[in-house]
Design a protein around this motif. Sequence first.
Motif, PDB file in Angstrom:
ATOM      1  N   MET A   1       0.832  -1.187   0.000  1.00  0.00           N
ATOM      2  CA  MET A   1       0.000   0.000   0.000  1.00  0.00           C
ATOM      3  C   MET A   1       0.875   1.248   0.000  1.00  0.00           C
ATOM      4  SD  MET A   1      -3.308   0.800   2.282  1.00  0.00           S
ATOM      5  CE  MET A   1      -3.064   2.017   3.538  1.00  0.00           C
ATOM      6  N   ALA A   2       0.482   2.222  -0.779  1.00  0.00           N
ATOM      7  CA  ALA A   2       1.243   3.461  -0.907  1.00  0.00           C
ATOM      8  C   ALA A   2       1.210   4.260   0.391  1.00  0.00           C
ATOM      9  CB  ALA A   2       0.669   4.303  -2.040  1.00  0.00           C
ATOM     10  N   GLU A   3       2.317   4.903   0.690  1.00  0.00           N
ATOM     11  CA  GLU A   3       2.350   5.853   1.804  1.00  0.00           C
ATOM     12  C   GLU A   3       1.657   7.126   1.335  1.00  0.00           C
ATOM     13  OE1 GLU A   3       5.502   8.463   4.470  1.00  0.00           O
ATOM     14  OE2 GLU A   3       6.258   7.278   2.801  1.00  0.00           O
ATOM     15  N   LEU A   4       0.718   7.626   2.129  1.00  0.00           N
ATOM     16  CA  LEU A   4      -0.005   8.851   1.796  1.00  0.00           C
ATOM     17  C   LEU A   4       0.583  10.013   2.574  1.00  0.00           C
ATOM     18  CD1 LEU A   4      -1.902   6.664   0.738  1.00  0.00           C
ATOM     19  CD2 LEU A   4      -3.797   8.040   1.496  1.00  0.00           C
ATOM     20  N   VAL A   5       0.920  11.075   1.848  1.00  0.00           N
ATOM     21  CA  VAL A   5       1.544  12.261   2.419  1.00  0.00           C
ATOM     22  C   VAL A   5       0.710  13.469   1.997  1.00  0.00           C
ATOM     23  CG1 VAL A   5       3.624  13.706   2.377  1.00  0.00           C
ATOM     24  CG2 VAL A   5       3.836  11.211   2.242  1.00  0.00           C
ATOM     25  N   ILE A   6       0.518  14.415   2.905  1.00  0.00           N
ATOM     26  CA  ILE A   6      -0.135  15.669   2.531  1.00  0.00           C
ATOM     27  C   ILE A   6       0.820  16.819   2.767  1.00  0.00           C
ATOM     28  CG2 ILE A   6      -2.505  14.910   2.932  1.00  0.00           C
ATOM     29  CD1 ILE A   6      -2.375  16.621   5.539  1.00  0.00           C
ATOM     30  N   MET A   7       0.699  17.827   1.921  1.00  0.00           N
ATOM     31  CA  MET A   7       1.541  19.004   2.082  1.00  0.00           C
ATOM     32  C   MET A   7       0.886  20.196   1.408  1.00  0.00           C
ATOM     33  SD  MET A   7       4.544  17.936  -0.623  1.00  0.00           S
ATOM     34  CE  MET A   7       5.500  19.377  -0.265  1.00  0.00           C
ATOM     35  N   ARG A   8       1.175  21.367   1.940  1.00  0.00           N
ATOM     36  CA  ARG A   8       0.793  22.615   1.279  1.00  0.00           C
ATOM     37  C   ARG A   8       1.883  22.911   0.275  1.00  0.00           C
ATOM     38  NH1 ARG A   8      -1.470  27.613   3.166  1.00  0.00           N
ATOM     39  NH2 ARG A   8      -1.131  28.018   0.988  1.00  0.00           N
ATOM     40  N   GLY A   9       1.500  23.423  -0.871  1.00  0.00           N
ATOM     41  CA  GLY A   9       2.542  23.778  -1.816  1.00  0.00           C
ATOM     42  C   GLY A   9       2.062  23.897  -3.236  1.00  0.00           C
ATOM     43  N   ASP A  10       3.040  23.972  -4.116  1.00  0.00           N
ATOM     44  CA  ASP A  10       2.845  24.138  -5.543  1.00  0.00           C
ATOM     45  C   ASP A  10       3.133  22.804  -6.221  1.00  0.00           C
ATOM     46  OD1 ASP A  10       3.075  24.699  -8.271  1.00  0.00           O
ATOM     47  OD2 ASP A  10       4.195  26.563  -7.949  1.00  0.00           O
ATOM     48  N   ILE A  11       2.133  22.207  -6.829  1.00  0.00           N
ATOM     49  CA  ILE A  11       2.301  20.884  -7.431  1.00  0.00           C
ATOM     50  C   ILE A  11       3.330  20.904  -8.563  1.00  0.00           C
ATOM     51  CG2 ILE A  11       0.438  21.036  -9.145  1.00  0.00           C
ATOM     52  CD1 ILE A  11      -0.271  18.093  -8.113  1.00  0.00           C
ATOM     53  N   THR A  12       3.552  22.056  -9.180  1.00  0.00           N
ATOM     54  CA  THR A  12       4.515  22.126 -10.283  1.00  0.00           C
ATOM     55  C   THR A  12       5.963  22.059  -9.800  1.00  0.00           C
ATOM     56  OG1 THR A  12       4.691  24.541 -10.364  1.00  0.00           O
ATOM     57  CG2 THR A  12       2.902  23.513 -11.645  1.00  0.00           C
ATOM     58  N   GLU A  13       6.165  22.114  -8.491  1.00  0.00           N
ATOM     59  CA  GLU A  13       7.517  22.049  -7.934  1.00  0.00           C
ATOM     60  C   GLU A  13       7.852  20.675  -7.357  1.00  0.00           C
ATOM     61  OE1 GLU A  13       7.646  25.239  -5.114  1.00  0.00           O
ATOM     62  OE2 GLU A  13       7.643  26.780  -6.679  1.00  0.00           O
ATOM     63  N   GLN A  14       6.965  19.718  -7.500  1.00  0.00           N
ATOM     64  CA  GLN A  14       7.152  18.404  -6.884  1.00  0.00           C
ATOM     65  C   GLN A  14       8.121  17.532  -7.677  1.00  0.00           C
ATOM     66  OE1 GLN A  14       5.806  17.781  -3.760  1.00  0.00           O
ATOM     67  NE2 GLN A  14       5.488  19.969  -4.109  1.00  0.00           N
ATOM     68  N   GLU A  15       9.151  17.052  -6.984  1.00  0.00           N
ATOM     69  CA  GLU A  15      10.108  16.138  -7.597  1.00  0.00           C
ATOM     70  C   GLU A  15       9.609  14.722  -7.361  1.00  0.00           C
ATOM     71  OE1 GLU A  15      14.154  16.986  -6.499  1.00  0.00           O
ATOM     72  OE2 GLU A  15      13.854  19.140  -6.838  1.00  0.00           O
ATOM     73  N   VAL A  16       8.749  14.288  -8.266  1.00  0.00           N
ATOM     74  CA  VAL A  16       8.125  12.968  -8.213  1.00  0.00           C
ATOM     75  C   VAL A  16       8.193  12.369  -9.612  1.00  0.00           C
ATOM     76  CG1 VAL A  16       6.544  13.464  -6.287  1.00  0.00           C
ATOM     77  CG2 VAL A  16       5.861  14.011  -8.631  1.00  0.00           C
ATOM     78  N   ASP A  17       7.865  11.090  -9.718  1.00  0.00           N
ATOM     79  CA  ASP A  17       7.830  10.476 -11.040  1.00  0.00           C
ATOM     80  C   ASP A  17       6.698  11.055 -11.881  1.00  0.00           C
ATOM     81  OD1 ASP A  17      10.018   8.786 -10.513  1.00  0.00           O
ATOM     82  OD2 ASP A  17       8.715   7.289  -9.595  1.00  0.00           O
ATOM     83  N   ALA A  18       5.522  11.224 -11.274  1.00  0.00           N
ATOM     84  CA  ALA A  18       4.368  11.719 -12.025  1.00  0.00           C
ATOM     85  C   ALA A  18       3.579  12.740 -11.222  1.00  0.00           C
ATOM     86  CB  ALA A  18       3.455  10.555 -12.422  1.00  0.00           C
ATOM     87  N   VAL A  19       3.186  13.793 -11.907  1.00  0.00           N
ATOM     88  CA  VAL A  19       2.301  14.809 -11.353  1.00  0.00           C
ATOM     89  C   VAL A  19       0.950  14.631 -12.025  1.00  0.00           C
ATOM     90  CG1 VAL A  19       1.810  17.294 -11.345  1.00  0.00           C
ATOM     91  CG2 VAL A  19       4.112  16.485 -10.859  1.00  0.00           C
ATOM     92  N   VAL A  20      -0.109  14.634 -11.242  1.00  0.00           N
ATOM     93  CA  VAL A  20      -1.453  14.515 -11.803  1.00  0.00           C
ATOM     94  C   VAL A  20      -2.003  15.904 -12.069  1.00  0.00           C
ATOM     95  CG1 VAL A  20      -3.810  13.692 -11.416  1.00  0.00           C
ATOM     96  CG2 VAL A  20      -1.850  12.287 -10.693  1.00  0.00           C
ATOM     97  N   ASN A  21      -2.535  16.063 -13.265  1.00  0.00           N
ATOM     98  CA  ASN A  21      -3.122  17.327 -13.694  1.00  0.00           C
ATOM     99  C   ASN A  21      -4.636  17.214 -13.654  1.00  0.00           C
ATOM    100  OD1 ASN A  21      -3.700  19.788 -14.858  1.00  0.00           O
ATOM    101  ND2 ASN A  21      -3.250  19.107 -16.943  1.00  0.00           N
ATOM    102  N   ALA A  22      -5.274  18.131 -12.953  1.00  0.00           N
ATOM    103  CA  ALA A  22      -6.737  18.243 -12.981  1.00  0.00           C
ATOM    104  C   ALA A  22      -7.088  18.974 -14.270  1.00  0.00           C
ATOM    105  CB  ALA A  22      -7.235  19.000 -11.752  1.00  0.00           C
ATOM    106  N   ALA A  23      -7.175  18.205 -15.345  1.00  0.00           N
ATOM    107  CA  ALA A  23      -7.289  18.740 -16.697  1.00  0.00           C
ATOM    108  C   ALA A  23      -8.730  19.027 -17.088  1.00  0.00           C
ATOM    109  CB  ALA A  23      -6.682  17.737 -17.683  1.00  0.00           C
ATOM    110  N   ASN A  24      -8.884  19.723 -18.200  1.00  0.00           N
ATOM    111  CA  ASN A  24     -10.194  19.819 -18.831  1.00  0.00           C
ATOM    112  C   ASN A  24     -10.232  18.787 -19.959  1.00  0.00           C
ATOM    113  OD1 ASN A  24      -9.211  21.061 -21.334  1.00  0.00           O
ATOM    114  ND2 ASN A  24      -8.919  22.898 -20.092  1.00  0.00           N
ATOM    115  N   SER A  25     -11.400  18.446 -20.423  1.00  0.00           N
ATOM    116  CA  SER A  25     -11.514  17.353 -21.388  1.00  0.00           C
ATOM    117  C   SER A  25     -10.837  17.647 -22.722  1.00  0.00           C
ATOM    118  CB  SER A  25     -12.982  16.981 -21.613  1.00  0.00           C
ATOM    119  OG  SER A  25     -13.662  18.061 -22.210  1.00  0.00           O
ATOM    120  N   SER A  26     -10.630  18.911 -23.041  1.00  0.00           N
ATOM    121  CA  SER A  26      -9.976  19.263 -24.304  1.00  0.00           C
ATOM    122  C   SER A  26      -8.459  19.067 -24.249  1.00  0.00           C
ATOM    123  CB  SER A  26     -10.282  20.708 -24.673  1.00  0.00           C
ATOM    124  OG  SER A  26      -9.633  21.593 -23.790  1.00  0.00           O
ATOM    125  N   LEU A  27      -7.917  18.867 -23.041  1.00  0.00           N
ATOM    126  CA  LEU A  27      -6.467  18.709 -22.836  1.00  0.00           C
ATOM    127  C   LEU A  27      -5.684  19.907 -23.384  1.00  0.00           C
ATOM    128  CD1 LEU A  27      -6.042  14.925 -23.748  1.00  0.00           C
ATOM    129  CD2 LEU A  27      -6.121  15.927 -21.453  1.00  0.00           C
TER     130      LEU A  27
END
Length: 171
Positions: free
Chosen positions: A1-27
């Motif tokens: 099971m994945a470790e769940l972490v919460i943080m305040r911040g800017d998602i565009t600054e996250q050094e992770v493998d993948a960032v999830v984008n809350a996109a619109n359907s037109s992409l």
Amino acid sequence: MAELVIMRGDITEQEVDAVVNAANSSLSGGGGVDGAIHRRGGPEILAECRRLRVSRYSAGLPAGAAVATTAGFLPARWVIHTVGPVWSVTEDRSALLASCYRESLRVADELGARSVAFPAISTGAFGWPVRDGARIAVEAVRASATAVSEVRFVLFDDPAYAAFAGRLSGD
């Protein structure tokens, strides 16, 4: 099971493998998280999104689905785009919101991603109440069979942080 972490911040600054984008359907980029990811990630993300629109998603990415692109100039390897549902008083769309998290983790697994950063999908312009959005997000991630080892919920403001913190502590 994945470790769940919460943080305040800017998602565009996250050094992770993948960032999830809350996109619109037109992409095609937009406001909020979507606009920030496209601005910081650069034109490569939009170019890949346009190719996806021509090849696989001519009618747009459906709500609850997820697809990956390059992360461009972001400090991540990939962006996983998912379209959250718009909040409705008259129709329960909770299953679609949960699907955003499950499908994003499924795509992350296909990519081999071990760390993923999520925003609070649908709780901004799409009007989903943040406490309920946090409940659905945490339940969906906890119930997902995934090889991802770390899931970060990166929250932009204090109310979202408090809602996710409360949910993670069992509130």
